[in-house]
Design a protein around this motif. Structure first.
Motif, PDB file in Angstrom:
ATOM      1  N   SER A 112       0.840  -1.207   0.000  1.00  0.00           N
ATOM      2  CA  SER A 112       0.000   0.000   0.000  1.00  0.00           C
ATOM      3  C   SER A 112       0.868   1.248   0.000  1.00  0.00           C
ATOM      4  N   LEU A 113       1.963   1.187   0.753  1.00  0.00           N
ATOM      5  CA  LEU A 113       2.889   2.322   0.795  1.00  0.00           C
ATOM      6  C   LEU A 113       3.456   2.597  -0.599  1.00  0.00           C
ATOM      7  N   ASN A 140       0.831   4.177  -2.572  1.00  0.00           N
ATOM      8  CA  ASN A 140       0.647   5.531  -2.051  1.00  0.00           C
ATOM      9  C   ASN A 140       1.699   6.491  -2.613  1.00  0.00           C
ATOM     10  N   ALA A 186       0.914   3.129 -10.587  1.00  0.00           N
ATOM     11  CA  ALA A 186      -0.010   2.562  -9.607  1.00  0.00           C
ATOM     12  C   ALA A 186      -0.892   1.508 -10.262  1.00  0.00           C
TER      13      ALA A 186
END
Lengths: 333, 246
Positions: A162-163, A166, A174
């Motif tokens: 997720s980081l 992000n 992404a």
């Protein structure tokens, strides 16, 4: 309670099913290169093109679906035997998320652009690191320690992925990560097969060595130990074998879930509930199921191709829920 | 064959579960390990099997270091029936009894004729031939105990350790299990059993070992071990000691 089908017949039947599905997988494809198109190319002097499509596109895809499906099936059966829990799944040891994290880092840092094979290599590195960590825990701690550590490793890997999402520099990066995580065997080359294949075979061999101990474990850990089973060695074999074959698979295909949960469960009654016999049967069953799922993905023609991991989760999760409810009614009746 | 615990202690943290315990069991004798709950009986049994680490002392098999022997050799010498009666999966009773042959099998090919013969003998001993096709999970408590006992008998080891084999059984099945154990001892095996029923141990056992608070406080003939004073001090019950019926 004798099994309905003799074991040898069951294995022969499942092997034939895998063979048949592999053949179908080699000839089925999108409209421009569907079954009829392939055969007409062969009969109209374009045999080279037809063979090239089969060798360069279909063969790696078929081989990976088979190898990964078989790994998930055999690892699921071995883990259910080790943990003596029909709801165990290769996911519980956290090795797939670790492999995915390695691959995501390759995508995120852009290494995979300069060197495409960095993606599976870093995935394999992630899986092996996770295997080493679990190996240390399996030697010392008990089964519960192992499962909880697996949950912790999974959560940490999910957080780090997720980081990466992000912090990803642009939406395309992404999206690339997201699509990769969904799990697929599309557009893989023979290089992927040759990278993951040997590790997958090694993992199978390690799991196979644990087979007989799993039978004795049906009696509980103390009785098994009194029969001469080395509990620490058995735990290590199952965890290391799972980590290596499932991790190597996840490194080239992304996360594909539920095969390792569903297949052993379906085949268990057919092998007379014997954990050791379930290993080979589940391997073949897993291979057949993932091949079938991958064929289905190619035949479902609407919009973009459905990712394999999405399909297995869509079918597998409701099945899992049904299993839980059935287990509950069995316990309460 | 003789299995011996010599000055064995088992410690968890700073709690001593077993302290300086010495006891032995030899071929042909049926020995009862008795004592109140928490006396350390099951812990000592596990220590003697090598499945529970000891902090001091030695476990000897015919004078040799039992714990240093390879696991399969240990399994061939000493069979164990744990208190835990849970069987995973819906394995049929026959397959469960066949697991007793684990220490004898190489893992290649199916069971050998002598494995099948040993399983048949074990099923004879517990009168379990009628149960072989049924999953152990659906058997009654008495039937399950018989099948699991047959599993331990099928090892055909010279020594047999059993932990509370008659707990939760009705009187008929209690007597049946005790008779199976006695017959095993008559046939030359050494049997060490943890049993709570003082009447039954007085009636069946050749020798009793009494534990209390981690220590062995008596070892001898049932009549010598089960005195009214010990019943009062160890078990906190009053009454006349049970008699041996012979």
């Amino acid at each position: 309670m004798k099994p309905l089908i003799p074991y040898s017949l069951l294995i022969a039947g499942l092997a034939a099913l895998v063979g048949g599905l592999a053949f179908v997988s080699m000839v089925v494809g999108p409209a421009t290169a569907g079954t009829f198109e392939l055969f007409s190319m062969m009969t109209h002097g374009e045999a080279d093109t037809a063979w090239m499509i089969m060798r360069e596109v279909r063969l790696p895809r078929t081989a990976l679906a088979m190898l990964v499906g078989m790994s998930l099936g055999v690892a699921g059966a071995a883990l259910q035997g080790l943990l003596r829990n029909p709801l165990a799944d290769p996911g519980v040891v956290g090795v797939s998320p670790a492999a995915s994290l390695g691959a995501v880092l390759a995508l995120y840092t852009g290494v995979s652009v300069q060197m495409p094979l960095a993606l599976p290599l870093m995935g394999i590195a992630g899986a092996l690191l996770c295997a080493l960590l679990l190996h240390g825990l399996a030697r010392r701690g008990g089964v519960l320690t192992l499962v909880l550590a697996g949950v912790a490793v999974s959560s940490l890997c999910a957080a780090l992925m997720s980081l990466a999402l992000n912090l990803s520099p642009n939406p395309y990066a992404a999206a690339e990560i997201m699509f990769w995580l969904m799990g697929s065997v599309t557009d893989r080359s023979m290089d992927h097969v040759l990278l993951a294949g040997p590790l997958i075979l090694l993992g199978w061999a390690i799991l196979g060595a644990s087979a007989r101990s799993l039978d004795a474990l049906s009696l509980g850990e103390e009785a098994a130990a009194s029969l001469g089973v080395d509990l620490g060695r058995t735990r290590t074999l199952v965890v290391a074998g799972t980590a290596i074959c499932v991790g190597a698979g996840a490194a080239v295909t992304g996360g594909i879930g539920f095969i390792g949960l569903v297949v052993p469960h379906l085949l268990r009654p057919l092998v007379g509930h014997t954990p050791s016999r379930l290993l080979l049967a589940s391997a073949l069953g897993g291979g057949a199921l993932l091949l079938a799922a991958d064929i289905l993905v190619r035949l479902l023609m609407f919009g973009p191709e459905l990712k394999l991991g999405v399909l297995t989760a869509l079918v597998g999760a409701p099945f899992f829920l049904w299993l839980i409810f059935r287990a509950r009614t069995e316990l309460e009746s | 064959m003789k299995l011996e615990a010599r000055s064995v202690s088992v410690t968890v943290g700073d709690r001593k579960l077993v302290e300086n315990a010495s006891l032995h069991v030899s071929g042909g004798e049926l020995v009862g390990l008795i004592g109140p709950n928490g006396a350390g009986k099951s812990t000592l049994l596990r220590a003697m099997l090598g499945i529970r680490a000891i902090s001091a002392g030695q476990i000897l098999l015919d004078g040799g270091d039992f714990l240093a022997m390879p696991p399969l050799k240990r399994a061939n010498a000493v069979a164990f029936l744990p208190q835990e009666r849970r069987v995973e999966w819906r394995l049929p009773a026959y397959d469960i009894v066949m697991l007793g042959r684990y220490p004898h099998q190489s893992g290649f090919g199916g069971p050998a004729p002598e494995d099948r013969a040993a399983v048949d003998r074990a099923l004879d001993a517990v009168d379990g031939h009628g149960l072989v096709d049924r999953p152990v999970a659906v058997l009654s408590g008495g039937e399950r105990t018989r099948i699991l006992l047959a599993r331990a008998l099928a090892v055909e080891s010279p020594l047999l350790l059993v932990d509370e084999p008659i707990a939760a059984l009705d009187p008929y099945h209690q007597l049946h299990v005790m008779e199976i154990l006695r017959e095993r001892a008559h046939n030359g095996a050494g049997v060490l059993a943890v049993i709570h029923d003082l009447t039954l141990v007085a009636r069946f056992m050749d020798r009793l070992v009494l534990m209390n608070a981690g220590r062995i406080i008596a070892d001898g003939l049932p009549a010598d071990v089960l005195t009214a004073e010990r019943l009062a001090s160890v078990y906190r019950i009053s009454g006349s000691p049970p008699q041996r019926i012979s």
